[in-house]
Design a protein around this motif. Structure first.
Motif, PDB file in Angstrom:
ATOM      1  N   LEU A 206       0.849  -1.193   0.000  1.00 17.91           N
ATOM      2  CA  LEU A 206       0.000   0.000   0.000  1.00 17.91           C
ATOM      3  C   LEU A 206       0.880   1.237   0.000  1.00 17.91           C
ATOM      4  O   LEU A 206       1.953   1.240   0.613  1.00 17.91           O
ATOM      5  CB  LEU A 206      -0.892   0.038   1.247  1.00 17.91           C
ATOM      6  N   VAL A 207       0.420   2.268  -0.698  1.00 19.62           N
ATOM      7  CA  VAL A 207       1.159   3.530  -0.768  1.00 19.62           C
ATOM      8  C   VAL A 207       0.215   4.657  -0.368  1.00 19.62           C
ATOM      9  O   VAL A 207      -0.868   4.807  -0.948  1.00 19.62           O
ATOM     10  CB  VAL A 207       1.690   3.755  -2.205  1.00 19.62           C
ATOM     11  N   VAL A 208       0.610   5.414   0.646  1.00 19.47           N
ATOM     12  CA  VAL A 208      -0.211   6.531   1.125  1.00 19.47           C
ATOM     13  C   VAL A 208      -0.279   7.608   0.039  1.00 19.47           C
ATOM     14  O   VAL A 208       0.758   8.079  -0.440  1.00 19.47           O
ATOM     15  CB  VAL A 208       0.395   7.116   2.422  1.00 19.47           C
ATOM     16  N   LEU A 209      -1.508   7.971  -0.353  1.00 23.12           N
ATOM     17  CA  LEU A 209      -1.680   8.906  -1.473  1.00 23.12           C
ATOM     18  C   LEU A 209      -2.916   9.774  -1.221  1.00 23.12           C
ATOM     19  O   LEU A 209      -3.947   9.255  -0.783  1.00 23.12           O
ATOM     20  CB  LEU A 209      -1.891   8.096  -2.770  1.00 23.12           C
ATOM     21  N   PRO A 210      -2.845  11.070  -1.508  1.00 26.72           N
ATOM     22  CA  PRO A 210      -4.068  11.870  -1.396  1.00 26.72           C
ATOM     23  C   PRO A 210      -5.042  11.484  -2.503  1.00 26.72           C
ATOM     24  O   PRO A 210      -4.628  11.195  -3.633  1.00 26.72           O
ATOM     25  CB  PRO A 210      -3.575  13.305  -1.593  1.00 26.72           C
ATOM     26  N   SER A 211      -6.325  11.496  -2.178  1.00 26.98           N
ATOM     27  CA  SER A 211      -7.319  11.134  -3.192  1.00 26.98           C
ATOM     28  C   SER A 211      -7.473  12.238  -4.232  1.00 26.98           C
ATOM     29  O   SER A 211      -7.762  11.968  -5.397  1.00 26.98           O
ATOM     30  CB  SER A 211      -8.667  10.855  -2.515  1.00 26.98           C
ATOM     31  N   LEU A 212      -7.267  13.485  -3.797  1.00 27.09           N
ATOM     32  CA  LEU A 212      -7.444  14.613  -4.716  1.00 27.09           C
ATOM     33  C   LEU A 212      -6.157  14.802  -5.529  1.00 27.09           C
ATOM     34  O   LEU A 212      -5.285  15.593  -5.186  1.00 27.09           O
ATOM     35  CB  LEU A 212      -7.773  15.897  -3.941  1.00 27.09           C
ATOM     36  N   THR A 213      -6.056  14.038  -6.604  1.00 27.45           N
ATOM     37  CA  THR A 213      -4.906  14.137  -7.481  1.00 27.45           C
ATOM     38  C   THR A 213      -5.334  13.722  -8.873  1.00 27.45           C
ATOM     39  O   THR A 213      -6.452  13.230  -9.078  1.00 27.45           O
ATOM     40  CB  THR A 213      -3.738  13.262  -6.977  1.00 27.45           C
ATOM     41  N   PHE A 214      -4.429  13.903  -9.835  1.00 25.82           N
ATOM     42  CA  PHE A 214      -4.678  13.399 -11.183  1.00 25.82           C
ATOM     43  C   PHE A 214      -4.444  11.886 -11.177  1.00 25.82           C
ATOM     44  O   PHE A 214      -3.610  11.378 -10.424  1.00 25.82           O
ATOM     45  CB  PHE A 214      -3.736  14.098 -12.167  1.00 25.82           C
ATOM     46  N   VAL A 215      -5.166  11.176 -12.026  1.00 29.52           N
ATOM     47  CA  VAL A 215      -5.163   9.710 -11.986  1.00 29.52           C
ATOM     48  C   VAL A 215      -3.759   9.119 -12.172  1.00 29.52           C
ATOM     49  O   VAL A 215      -3.482   7.999 -11.708  1.00 29.52           O
ATOM     50  CB  VAL A 215      -6.152   9.142 -13.043  1.00 29.52           C
ATOM     51  N   ALA A 216      -2.851   9.866 -12.797  1.00 26.14           N
ATOM     52  CA  ALA A 216      -1.500   9.344 -13.040  1.00 26.14           C
ATOM     53  C   ALA A 216      -0.797   8.957 -11.748  1.00 26.14           C
ATOM     54  O   ALA A 216      -0.031   7.984 -11.722  1.00 26.14           O
ATOM     55  CB  ALA A 216      -0.659  10.367 -13.801  1.00 26.14           C
ATOM     56  N   SER A 217      -1.026   9.706 -10.659  1.00 30.36           N
ATOM     57  CA  SER A 217      -0.353   9.368  -9.387  1.00 30.36           C
ATOM     58  C   SER A 217      -0.780   7.977  -8.930  1.00 30.36           C
ATOM     59  O   SER A 217       0.049   7.164  -8.506  1.00 30.36           O
ATOM     60  CB  SER A 217      -0.710  10.368  -8.276  1.00 30.36           C
ATOM     61  N   ALA A 218      -2.075   7.718  -8.993  1.00 29.88           N
ATOM     62  CA  ALA A 218      -2.589   6.414  -8.548  1.00 29.88           C
ATOM     63  C   ALA A 218      -2.203   5.318  -9.545  1.00 29.88           C
ATOM     64  O   ALA A 218      -1.892   4.189  -9.147  1.00 29.88           O
ATOM     65  CB  ALA A 218      -4.105   6.482  -8.384  1.00 29.88           C
TER      66      ALA A 218
ATOM     67  N   THR B 159      -6.018  -4.705   6.303  1.00 26.93           N
ATOM     68  CA  THR B 159      -5.802  -5.491   5.080  1.00 26.93           C
ATOM     69  C   THR B 159      -4.599  -6.425   5.194  1.00 26.93           C
ATOM     70  O   THR B 159      -4.343  -7.218   4.286  1.00 26.93           O
ATOM     71  CB  THR B 159      -5.549  -4.553   3.870  1.00 26.93           C
ATOM     72  N   ASN B 160      -3.845  -6.302   6.278  1.00 27.99           N
ATOM     73  CA  ASN B 160      -2.594  -7.056   6.463  1.00 27.99           C
ATOM     74  C   ASN B 160      -1.616  -6.825   5.318  1.00 27.99           C
ATOM     75  O   ASN B 160      -0.887  -7.734   4.917  1.00 27.99           O
ATOM     76  CB  ASN B 160      -2.899  -8.551   6.615  1.00 27.99           C
ATOM     77  N   ARG B 161      -1.607  -5.624   4.784  1.00 27.68           N
ATOM     78  CA  ARG B 161      -0.669  -5.325   3.678  1.00 27.68           C
ATOM     79  C   ARG B 161       0.401  -4.345   4.154  1.00 27.68           C
ATOM     80  O   ARG B 161       0.139  -3.476   4.995  1.00 27.68           O
ATOM     81  CB  ARG B 161      -1.443  -4.762   2.491  1.00 27.68           C
ATOM     82  N   ARG B 162       1.582  -4.504   3.572  1.00 30.77           N
ATOM     83  CA  ARG B 162       2.711  -3.645   3.955  1.00 30.77           C
ATOM     84  C   ARG B 162       2.483  -2.223   3.434  1.00 30.77           C
ATOM     85  O   ARG B 162       2.028  -2.038   2.296  1.00 30.77           O
ATOM     86  CB  ARG B 162       3.994  -4.217   3.345  1.00 30.77           C
TER      87      ARG B 162
END
Ligand SMILES: Cc1ncc(COP(=O)(O)O)c(C=O)c1O
Length: 381
Positions: free
Chosen positions: A73-85, A132-135
């Motif tokens: 998992l990577v901490v990411l703001p939801s308010l961004t352009f789709v490219a980040s995700a 989620t037991n994910r890193r």
């Protein structure tokens, strides 16, 4: 139609392209690529830079280089352009989507600190997301439309958990945070886009900047097919993500004008803000006191009522030949990320539909901006 954001090709672009073609070095090796990397490192205050084919590919390579892998998992703001995700997903990982700060539209440091504290646990010197037991593998702040995230607070929390920080600085090359340039803001790596709608463009392209030569070497290795030595030995799965010399020729000519272009962007922003000061229901884009955004985009948030909603305003502006646009739909509402873990999203949900972006090309003339201002006044009436 006055366009939203188009390139301003008024420097040495044609001359450098001609030189590039005459040299026959039009592909991924050439003097312009080297020069571009030097200029990008200098502009961002970085030790080094790796030029890439796009901002998205730069982000992907940067995430891989700091160790993001499958199922992380990577901490990411939801308010961004789709490219980040997308870049996170290209690693086989998922974004852990966070809400943003209302006053700056960027990843909320208090929320990140609270969620890491209450929802994660350390095991084998790694951090795991308990539900989620994910890193959890990295933190990716986004300098949304050029406004720097509150990096000191975010970096402090990330360091507490030994998490690397990769900043999505797609539109923030000329921005300052507490007087610091993007590579001086505390991220391990920062990634800039040179897409056609950015303040400086290479037609397309990106750059990864940072201060650790070993990490930059790994980014370079990953983006050039992970070739090891002269023979065709490749020591891992690599990528053909290198910027071409043709792109870099345009990019160098544009970087020569960075300061002028950023001044123009800030001027456009200041004129819009001044023209609509005191209009009830119209709020300028954030401008936190600790930052000096390169002001990639300009516009307002619109309260409806009392004003017409953004869709109606856009329709009225388009009828007046002004290309105003809506803002990015946040990632927690996008089908490919429907399964991604997320925080509550009161700020992003309340914000994105109310954002109206206005024409802000670097070369926008005062007369054209006056036309936009007049059209918006009319549309608001
Ligand atoms: C926030 C953000 N991240 C990443 C990107 C991706 O850059 P590129 O289009 O160069 O792949 C963009 C481009 O618009 C962006 O705005």
């Amino acid at each position: 139609m006055i366009p939203l954001a188009v390139p301003h090709l008024v420097g040495n672009e044609a001359r450098y392209l001609q030189e590039c073609i005459e040299s026959t070095f039009v592909s991924s090796v050439g003097l312009f690529v080297d020069r571009f990397e030097g200029m990008a490192a200098e502009a961002s205050g970085a030790v080094g830079a790796v030029a890439t084919s796009a901002g998205t590919t730069g982000l992907h390579a940067a995430l891989l280089a700091v160790g993001v892998g499958r199922d992380d998992l990577v901490v990411l703001p939801s308010l961004t352009f789709v490219a980040s995700a997308n870049a996170v997903a290209h690693c086989g990982a998922d974004p852990w989507l966070f809400d943003v700060e209302p006053g700056r539209w960027t990843l909320d440091p208090a929320l990140v600190a609270a969620e890491l504290k209450t929802r994660c646990e350390r095991r084998d010197s790694q951090l795991y997301h308990r539900p989620t037991n994910r890193r959890v593998a990295a933190v990716v702040p986004v300098h949304v439309v050029g406004h720097p995230a509150d990096m000191d607070a975010l970096v402090e929390t990330a360091r507490q958990y030994d998490l690397p920080v990769v900043a999505d600085a797609a539109a923030a090359l000329g921005s300052r945070y507490k007087g610091r340039r993007i590579a001086e803001m505390g991220a391990d790596l920062s990634v800039v886009s040179f897409n056609g709608n950015k303040t400086v463009t290479a037609g397309g392209g990106g750059v990864v900047v940072g201060n650790d030569p070993a990490v930059l070497k790994l980014v370079r290795h990953l983006t050039t097919t992970a070739r090891a030595g002269e023979d065709y030995l490749h020591d891992r799965v690599g990528y053909n993500y290198r910027m071409t010399n043709l792109q870099a020729a345009v990019g160098c000519a544009q970087l020569e004008q960075l300061e002028t272009f950023v001044a123009a962007k800030r001027g456009i922003r200041a004129r819009y803000d001044a023209a609509f000061t005191g209009v009830a229901g119209l709020t300028p884009f954030p401008q936190p006191a600790d930052s000096d955004s390169e002001c990639w985009f300009s516009g307002f948030t619109v309260d409806s009522p009392p004003l017409p909603d953004v869709a109606e305003l856009r329709a009225r502006l388009r009828a007046a030949q002004v290309d105003a646009r809506p803002f990015w739909m946040p990632m927690h509402l996008q089908p490919p990320f429907a399964h991604a873990p997320r925080t509550a999203m009161p700020v992003s949900d309340g914000l994105w539909r109310r954002i109206l972006t206005l024409p802000c090309s670097t070369g926008l003339s005062a007369a054209d901006q006056d036309r936009v201002i007049a059209a918006l006044r009319e549309a608001l009436a």
